[in-house]
Design a protein around this motif. Structure first.
Motif, PDB file in Angstrom:
ATOM      1  N   TRP A  83       0.827  -1.213   0.000  1.00  0.00           N
ATOM      2  CA  TRP A  83       0.000   0.000   0.000  1.00  0.00           C
ATOM      3  C   TRP A  83       0.856   1.256   0.000  1.00  0.00           C
ATOM      4  N   THR A  84       1.745   1.316  -0.986  1.00  0.00           N
ATOM      5  CA  THR A  84       2.521   2.523  -1.247  1.00  0.00           C
ATOM      6  C   THR A  84       2.663   2.660  -2.756  1.00  0.00           C
ATOM      7  N   LEU A  85       3.420   3.652  -3.194  1.00  0.00           N
ATOM      8  CA  LEU A  85       3.651   3.852  -4.617  1.00  0.00           C
ATOM      9  C   LEU A  85       5.032   3.337  -5.003  1.00  0.00           C
ATOM     10  N   GLU A  86       5.178   2.960  -6.276  1.00  0.00           N
ATOM     11  CA  GLU A  86       6.503   2.686  -6.801  1.00  0.00           C
ATOM     12  C   GLU A  86       7.375   3.913  -6.567  1.00  0.00           C
ATOM     13  N   ALA A  87       8.660   3.686  -6.291  1.00  0.00           N
ATOM     14  CA  ALA A  87       9.550   4.787  -5.902  1.00  0.00           C
ATOM     15  C   ALA A  87       9.576   5.902  -6.934  1.00  0.00           C
ATOM     16  N   VAL A  88       9.590   5.553  -8.218  1.00  0.00           N
ATOM     17  CA  VAL A  88       9.675   6.584  -9.252  1.00  0.00           C
ATOM     18  C   VAL A  88       8.419   7.462  -9.267  1.00  0.00           C
ATOM     19  N   ARG A  89       7.267   6.885  -8.986  1.00  0.00           N
ATOM     20  CA  ARG A  89       6.024   7.673  -8.971  1.00  0.00           C
ATOM     21  C   ARG A  89       5.881   8.437  -7.668  1.00  0.00           C
ATOM     22  N   ARG A  90       6.471   7.936  -6.593  1.00  0.00           N
ATOM     23  CA  ARG A  90       6.393   8.611  -5.309  1.00  0.00           C
ATOM     24  C   ARG A  90       7.019   9.992  -5.390  1.00  0.00           C
ATOM     25  N   LYS A  91       8.067  10.135  -6.191  1.00  0.00           N
ATOM     26  CA  LYS A  91       8.748  11.429  -6.313  1.00  0.00           C
ATOM     27  C   LYS A  91       7.854  12.483  -6.932  1.00  0.00           C
ATOM     28  N   ARG A  92       6.880  12.066  -7.730  1.00  0.00           N
ATOM     29  CA  ARG A  92       5.965  13.026  -8.372  1.00  0.00           C
ATOM     30  C   ARG A  92       4.663  13.176  -7.609  1.00  0.00           C
ATOM     31  N   PHE A  93       4.529  12.444  -6.537  1.00  0.00           N
ATOM     32  CA  PHE A  93       3.258  12.415  -5.812  1.00  0.00           C
ATOM     33  C   PHE A  93       3.133  13.670  -4.905  1.00  0.00           C
TER      34      PHE A  93
END
Length: 210
Positions: free
Chosen positions: A200-210
């Motif tokens: 229940w988290t985001l992929e690391a690459v998408r987390r940076k844009r979240f």
């Protein structure tokens, strides 16, 4: 240090004022749901870090009987966090996300988790849905609120993920087998939004844009 007079939740807060660690102060707010503690000396620096990294949260979710112990232990153990909040009224202590600590980065979040687990010991967990496990079989978990301007209409990770789940359910084909239906929704969450459903988290690459 000031005392809380007859504010809602004041009877709970008053004994805490003698137990908090150096630098912590009760933040006087009229919020009907939450009591806030903060460390003013850290606020400005932490704000700039959160603007760069996003706003991380650590959820501490004990069962009702361990609520007071957990709050006292956390306030005595946390030295490098900016703020935390906990439920103001009895009804709020029944919700899973009853104690929330604000952190500055993923590395900071992990450090805080270690300190909190050490301070509170082994207690039963309630658990916060749609958050990523940090330890204690649901006792501690984390999430990150949206920083992207495109996502600002969602106030928190859990509001955002709830909307995305509904969107994926609406888009999924109708299946007789519930397991197939669930797998389809989780697959859509991963493909469209980068949600790692097992954590229940985001992929690391998408987390940076979240």
């Amino acid at each position: 240090m000031s005392t809380p007079s007859d504010e809602p939740g004041g009877a709970f807060v008053a004994p805490l004022l003698d137990k908090v660690g150096p630098g912590w102060a009760w933040t006087h707010r009229t919020d009907p749901q939450w009591i806030f503690f903060s460390q003013p000396r850290r606020y400005d620096a932490a704000h700039s870090v959160r603007c760069r990294n996003g706003r991380y949260k650590v959820y501490v979710s004990p069962t009702l009987g361990a609520f007071r112990h957990t709050v006292e232990a956390i306030l005595g153990a946390l030295g490098d966090c900016t703020a935390l909040k906990f439920a103001r009224k009895h009804g709020g202590t029944l919700r899973p996300d009853k104690i929330v600590i604000y952190t500055d980065s993923m590395a900071h979040t992990r450090r805080v988790a270690v300190a909190v687990l050490s301070a509170i010991g082994e207690i039963r967990a309630h658990g916060v849905p749609f958050t990523a496990e940090l330890g204690g079989d649901g006792l501690l978990s984390w999430a990150m609120d949206p920083a992207s301007m495109e996502l600002r209409r969602f106030s928190s990770w859990r509001v955002w993920i709830s909307h995305m789940i509904v969107s994926c359910i609406d888009a999924a084909p109708v299946e007789a087998d519930p397991d197939v239906q669930v797998d389809a929704v989780l697959s859509e969450l991963a493909t469209r939004y980068g949600v790692v459903s097992g954590a229940w988290t985001l992929e690391a690459v998408r987390r940076k844009r979240f």
